[in-house]
Design an enzyme around this catalytic site. Structure first.
Site, PDB file in Angstrom:
ATOM      1  N   LYS A 139       0.884  -1.183   0.000  1.00  0.00           N
ATOM      2  CA  LYS A 139       0.000   0.000   0.000  1.00  0.00           C
ATOM      3  C   LYS A 139       0.914   1.223   0.000  1.00  0.00           C
ATOM      4  O   LYS A 139       1.454   1.607   1.022  1.00  0.00           O
ATOM      5  CB  LYS A 139      -0.854  -0.021   1.276  1.00  0.00           C
ATOM      6  CG  LYS A 139      -2.223   0.601   1.166  1.00  0.00           C
ATOM      7  CD  LYS A 139      -2.247   2.067   0.794  1.00  0.00           C
ATOM      8  CE  LYS A 139      -1.893   2.983   1.932  1.00  0.00           C
ATOM      9  NZ  LYS A 139      -1.753   4.398   1.495  1.00  0.00           N
ATOM     10  N   GLU A 150       9.336   1.384  10.962  1.00  0.00           N
ATOM     11  CA  GLU A 150      10.399   2.384  10.786  1.00  0.00           C
ATOM     12  C   GLU A 150       9.706   3.732  10.808  1.00  0.00           C
ATOM     13  O   GLU A 150       8.970   4.070   9.884  1.00  0.00           O
ATOM     14  CB  GLU A 150      11.128   2.102   9.465  1.00  0.00           C
ATOM     15  CG  GLU A 150      12.518   2.673   9.422  1.00  0.00           C
ATOM     16  CD  GLU A 150      12.528   4.093   8.894  1.00  0.00           C
ATOM     17  OE1 GLU A 150      12.386   5.025   9.722  1.00  0.00           O
ATOM     18  OE2 GLU A 150      12.662   4.274   7.684  1.00  0.00           O
ATOM     19  N   CYS A 195      13.136  10.824   7.315  1.00  0.00           N
ATOM     20  CA  CYS A 195      12.991  10.485   8.743  1.00  0.00           C
ATOM     21  C   CYS A 195      14.323  10.686   9.455  1.00  0.00           C
ATOM     22  O   CYS A 195      14.356  10.999  10.635  1.00  0.00           O
ATOM     23  CB  CYS A 195      12.485   9.056   8.895  1.00  0.00           C
ATOM     24  SG  CYS A 195      13.463   7.870   7.979  1.00  0.00           S
ATOM     25  N   GLU A 225       8.808  16.370  15.154  1.00  0.00           N
ATOM     26  CA  GLU A 225       9.322  16.159  13.803  1.00  0.00           C
ATOM     27  C   GLU A 225       8.616  17.112  12.838  1.00  0.00           C
ATOM     28  O   GLU A 225       7.389  17.137  12.785  1.00  0.00           O
ATOM     29  CB  GLU A 225       9.075  14.712  13.374  1.00  0.00           C
ATOM     30  CG  GLU A 225       9.683  14.406  12.022  1.00  0.00           C
ATOM     31  CD  GLU A 225       9.483  12.963  11.590  1.00  0.00           C
ATOM     32  OE1 GLU A 225       8.371  12.433  11.775  1.00  0.00           O
ATOM     33  OE2 GLU A 225      10.436  12.372  11.055  1.00  0.00           O
TER      34      GLU A 225
HETATM   35  P1  ADP Z   1       3.646  10.371   6.599  1.00  0.00           P
HETATM   36  O1  ADP Z   1       3.436  11.387   7.677  1.00  0.00           O
HETATM   37  O2  ADP Z   1       5.061  10.084   6.255  1.00  0.00           O
HETATM   38  O3  ADP Z   1       2.734  10.548   5.427  1.00  0.00           O
HETATM   39  P2  ADP Z   1       1.890   8.332   7.450  1.00  0.00           P
HETATM   40  O4  ADP Z   1       2.111   7.466   8.628  1.00  0.00           O
HETATM   41  O5  ADP Z   1       0.717   9.230   7.442  1.00  0.00           O
HETATM   42  O6  ADP Z   1       3.264   9.071   7.314  1.00  0.00           O
HETATM   43  O7  ADP Z   1       1.825   7.503   6.098  1.00  0.00           O
HETATM   44  C1  ADP Z   1       2.682   6.427   5.778  1.00  0.00           C
HETATM   45  C2  ADP Z   1       1.860   5.352   5.108  1.00  0.00           C
HETATM   46  O8  ADP Z   1       0.900   4.875   6.045  1.00  0.00           O
HETATM   47  C3  ADP Z   1       1.073   5.819   3.894  1.00  0.00           C
HETATM   48  O9  ADP Z   1       1.038   4.791   2.931  1.00  0.00           O
HETATM   49  C4  ADP Z   1      -0.297   6.049   4.473  1.00  0.00           C
HETATM   50  O10 ADP Z   1      -1.336   5.970   3.513  1.00  0.00           O
HETATM   51  C5  ADP Z   1      -0.399   4.909   5.468  1.00  0.00           C
HETATM   52  N1  ADP Z   1      -1.383   5.116   6.536  1.00  0.00           N
HETATM   53  C6  ADP Z   1      -1.794   6.285   7.079  1.00  0.00           C
HETATM   54  N2  ADP Z   1      -2.731   6.070   8.023  1.00  0.00           N
HETATM   55  C7  ADP Z   1      -2.941   4.734   8.086  1.00  0.00           C
HETATM   56  C8  ADP Z   1      -3.783   3.875   8.857  1.00  0.00           C
HETATM   57  N3  ADP Z   1      -4.627   4.354   9.763  1.00  0.00           N
HETATM   58  N4  ADP Z   1      -3.699   2.540   8.651  1.00  0.00           N
HETATM   59  C9  ADP Z   1      -2.838   2.031   7.765  1.00  0.00           C
HETATM   60  N5  ADP Z   1      -2.014   2.783   6.975  1.00  0.00           N
HETATM   61  C10 ADP Z   1      -2.061   4.120   7.134  1.00  0.00           C
END
Ligand code: ADP
Length: 488
Positions: free
Chosen positions: A173, A248, A282, A383
């Site tokens: 995903k 990570e 990161c 961050e």
């Molecule tokens: P960033 O701040 O780097 O965008 P996120 O944690 O929001 O970090 O996103 C990293 C990945 O996690 C993306 O692919 C995002 O779509 C996915 N993601 C965000 N929220 C969820 C969730 N509740 N469950 C699973 N995956 C998620």
């Protein structure tokens, strides 16, 4: 025309909501697609589970699995310019950085191919003459790989390659903002002959598709790179299901200029550590601690270097910073800088959203250097994920270590000093998964990477990391032909 997505070995229109991939440099449309739906998640996971069991992927001897990864590595290398251009369109990274990520993805596939062929099992020391015991590694099954937008081709491959090498299937995903390069990778795996169903790529919203994927009963591990709050959410899902995770997560990494540092080398390294990728890493070295004795001198040089960095269109040769991923994120970065001003910080470079010329059309933010803040301030603690560096003076090592570790994150740290004995003492006390000494942001695929504290759980990279996608099965072989005497 709608871009298709890759579900269980088939290119189909997603059945979810419409999505648009935009070029962060000017907002132009790269592609339109429909996200995956929950039904698509079901199809992808069911397909992965069936393929993993039926394609005999799990039972293939290691060199057969390795062959596919070698082929993918060759395909990536052969198409490197096209892939780098696509990566840049997808997330706005300068083309030079995108080329580096593409090369890293090819190297990762090759490395895990070789690791897969050469990894050895374990034979425990024998404890009895009556039996022989053995321990074998087996794949887990379907792996959910969830990745962020900042270095997609590299972070995707860091999960897909060891997972496939270990005999698993992967449902990936990618981040909402960057679906295209992950779909392109799927094409290359298909071309390399990966059996149908072993890899699916499901663009879509994290809170819908990522969540549904992680919760799917047939998913046996969640491998995640992204923000700490999402990582924690996924860890809760994994805990309920009793499955493994690798997380990570975020960082607020300290870099340290010691009193005896080679100042020229140090300030250039510090600038690279925070401002490359426009700080969207990161591992960005976002807190700078400078020994009092050379604080003014170091800051003067840093202001000069930062002021000379070129920010511009990511396809322009020679630029240092491209745009941020989108306007929403840029506005979040700008809000942090405003907060720093309110908290009494001195903004020494940058600090304003560009409003004229080419830069006004995209999500740009200039390299920003701030000092004069207490370490308890929000910009020192949280961050920002943008080109913002906070500098602080320190008096001695005790104060330094206290400040450097006074943060919820523990991903990385940097030390600039001519004295390696001193550097190693400091490194031993820093709460961080990686410490760079007289360098920064350098990576080797053979060296484990991961975080301490809120920066994560588990390690990626290194040949043993294949084992993070496997579980051990122990076998006992009886050597004594006489019946067990217990029921005589
Ligand atoms: P960033 O701040 O780097 O965008 P996120 O944690 O929001 O970090 O996103 C990293 C990945 O996690 C993306 O692919 C995002 O779509 C996915 N993601 C965000 N929220 C969820 C969730 N509740 N469950 C699973 N995956 C998620």
């Amino acid at each position: 025309m709608l871009h298709k997505i890759f579900i269980a070995g088939e290119w189909r229109k997603g059945r979810g909501e419409p999505m648009v991939s935009r070029f962060p440099a000017d907002g132009s449309v790269n592609a339109e697609l429909n996200a995956a739906s929950r039904d698509d998640v079901e199809d992808a996971v069911a397909g992965a589970d069936a393929a993993w069991r039926a394609s005999s992927w799990r039972d293939r001897v290691p060199h057969e699995r390795a062959d596919i990864l070698y082929r993918v590595s060759d395909l990536i290398t052969a198409r490197a310019p096209e892939l780098a251009a696509l990566q840049t369109r997808d997330n706005g990274k300068p083309l030079t950085e995108a080329r580096g990520l593409v090369a890293s993805a090819a190297a990762t596939a090759r490395y895990f191919a070789a690791a897969c062929e050469t990894l050895e099992g374990e034979s425990p020391t024998q404890r009895s003459r009556d039996f022989l015991s053995l321990s074998q590694y087996e794949p887990l099954g379907v792996i959910a790989a969830i990745t962020p937008w900042n270095s997609p081709i590299a972070s995707d491959m860091q999960k897909i390659a060891p997972a496939l090498a270990g005999g698993n299937a992967v449902v990936l995903k990618p981040a909402e903002a960057t679906p295209l390069i992950s779909l392109k990778l799927a094409e290359l795996f298909e071309e390399a002959g990966l059996p149908k169903g072993l890899l699916s790529v499901l663009p879509g919203r994290g809170s819908i598709i990522g969540d549904a994927l992680a919760r799917h009963p047939k998913v046996r591990k969640i491998s995640f790179t992204g923000g700490t709050s999402t990582g924690r959410h996924l860890a809760h899902i994994a805990a309920d299901k009793l499955i493994a995770t690798s997380l990570e997560l975020g960082g607020k990494s300290p870099t340290i200029i010691c009193a005896d540092a080679d100042l020229d080398q140090a300030v250039k390294g510090v600038a690279y550590g925070i401002f490359s990728s426009a700080g969207q890493a990161c591992i960005a070295g976002s807190r700078l601690f400078i020994h009092r004795s050379l604080y003014d001198q170091a800051m003067q040089r840093l202001i000069a270097i930062t002021g000379a960095l070129r920010i511009g269109h990511p396809e322009t040769p020679g630029i240092h910073l491209g745009p941020l991923i989108n306007n929403k994120h840029r506005d979040g970065v700008a809000a942090y800088v405003d907060r720093a001003r309110q908290e009494g910080g001195r903004v020494l470079t940058g600090g304003e959203v560009p409003t004229a010329g080419e830069l006004a059309r995209g999500s740009f933010y200039p390299p920003t250097l701030i000092d004069g803040l207490p370490h308890t301030s929000a910009v020192c603690q949280e961050e920002i994920f943008g080109p913002v560096l906070i500098a602080l003076p320190y008096a001695d090592d005790d104060e330094l270590i206290g400040l450097a570790n006074d943060n919820r994150y523990g991903l990385a740290a940097g030390i600039w000093t001519r004295d390696y004995r001193h550097a190693l003492q400091l490194a031993g006390k820093l709460e961080a998964g990686t410490v760079w000494i007289n360098t920064y942001k350098k990576f080797s695929i053979s060296t484990p990477f991961g975080g301490a504290k809120d920066s994560g759980l588990g390690r990626e990279k290194g040949r043993q990391s294949i084992h993070a996608y496997m579980q051990q099965k122990s076998l006992y072989l009886g050597l004594d032909a006489t019946p067990i005497s217990w029921c005589d």
